[in-house]
Design a protein around this motif. Structure first.
Motif, short mmCIF file in Angstrom:
data_model
loop_
_atom_site.label_atom_id
_atom_site.label_comp_id
_atom_site.label_asym_id
_atom_site.label_seq_id
_atom_site.Cartn_x
_atom_site.Cartn_y
_atom_site.Cartn_z
N GLU A 96 0.82 -1.21 0.00
CA GLU A 96 0.00 0.00 0.00
C GLU A 96 0.85 1.26 0.00
O GLU A 96 0.50 2.26 -0.62
N CYS A 99 3.17 1.11 -3.75
CA CYS A 99 2.62 0.72 -5.04
C CYS A 99 1.39 1.54 -5.38
O CYS A 99 0.86 2.26 -4.55
N SER A 100 0.93 1.37 -6.59
CA SER A 100 -0.25 2.10 -7.06
C SER A 100 -1.51 1.60 -6.34
O SER A 100 -1.52 0.55 -5.71
N HIS A 101 -2.57 2.36 -6.49
CA HIS A 101 -3.85 2.01 -5.87
C HIS A 101 -4.32 0.64 -6.36
O HIS A 101 -4.80 -0.18 -5.58
N ASP A 102 -4.22 0.38 -7.67
CA ASP A 102 -4.70 -0.89 -8.22
C ASP A 102 -3.94 -2.08 -7.63
O ASP A 102 -4.54 -3.10 -7.29
N THR A 103 -2.63 -1.95 -7.49
CA THR A 103 -1.84 -3.03 -6.92
C THR A 103 -2.16 -3.21 -5.44
O THR A 103 -2.30 -4.35 -4.96
N GLN A 105 -4.99 -2.49 -4.00
CA GLN A 105 -6.33 -3.07 -3.90
C GLN A 105 -6.29 -4.57 -4.21
O GLN A 105 -6.94 -5.36 -3.52
N ALA A 106 -5.52 -4.96 -5.21
CA ALA A 106 -5.40 -6.38 -5.54
C ALA A 106 -4.74 -7.14 -4.38
O ALA A 106 -5.15 -8.27 -4.06
N GLU A 109 -7.41 -7.60 -1.62
CA GLU A 109 -8.38 -8.65 -1.94
C GLU A 109 -7.77 -10.04 -1.82
O GLU A 109 -8.42 -10.97 -1.33
N THR A 144 -1.74 -7.49 -11.85
CA THR A 144 -1.60 -6.08 -11.47
C THR A 144 -0.15 -5.77 -11.11
O THR A 144 0.38 -4.73 -11.48
N GLU A 148 2.49 -3.12 -12.65
CA GLU A 148 3.17 -2.16 -11.77
C GLU A 148 4.66 -2.11 -12.06
O GLU A 148 5.28 -1.06 -12.05
#
Length: 161
Positions: A96, A99-103, A105-106, A109, A144, A148
């Motif tokens: 968090e 890394c980027s938001h998408d990474t 978030q993955a 999850e 993801t 990244e």
């Protein structure tokens, strides 16, 4: 009023050209130095992201090993489940941060799927929707993370997905 002679004009032109050449040279050197600095900073940031992703994957793999050991009826070779979960969530927080938001978030999850699977136990684990969810989350995180780190592109073909 005095007029400029040819020699004086040439000397003045030489000074102007020399000054202009120096300024252009300094400008070009500064641009090259800035580009090199940006490249080094980018390489450092990528290394930080890669390290965070690898730490997260190492922790996730430890959880996967615990789950696989449970499915096979083997003893826990990795220590306590709580310790493994703690390491997973700590590594997820590092993702968090760098890394980027998408990474991130993955990773969230995938960590949630692993955590839920650890808490649910092994009853029908191979046929469980939790197993499919865990696998899907792992694949999503990997894709993801590949993006990244700039190694993305075409998604990898994976069994079961």
């Amino acid at each position: 009023m005095e007029t400029l002679t040819g020699g004086t004009a040439l000397a003045l032109a030489g000074v102007l050209l020399g000054t202009l050449g120096t300024l252009i040279g300094q400008h070009l050197a500064t641009r090259v130095d800035n580009r090199r600095h940006q490249w080094e900073r980018s390489a450092t940031e990528r290394a930080e992201r890669k390290a965070a992703i690898m730490d997260f994957l190492g922790s996730a793999q430890r959880i996967e090993l615990v789950l696989d050991s449970r499915n096979l009826g083997l003893s826990d070779a990795c220590g306590t489940d709580e310790e493994a979960l703690h390491d997973l969530w700590l590594a997820k927080k590092a993702v968090e941060l760098v890394c980027s938001h998408d990474t991130a978030q993955a990773a969230q999850e995938y960590a949630e799927a692993l955590h839920e699977r650890m808490r649910k136990g092994t009853a029908d684990a191979s046929l469980s929707p939790l197993s499919a969810t865990k696998r899907e989350r792992r694949h999503a995180f990997m894709e993801t993370a590949r993006g990244e780190l700039g190694t993305g592109g075409t998604r990898l073909r994976r069994k079961g997905s």
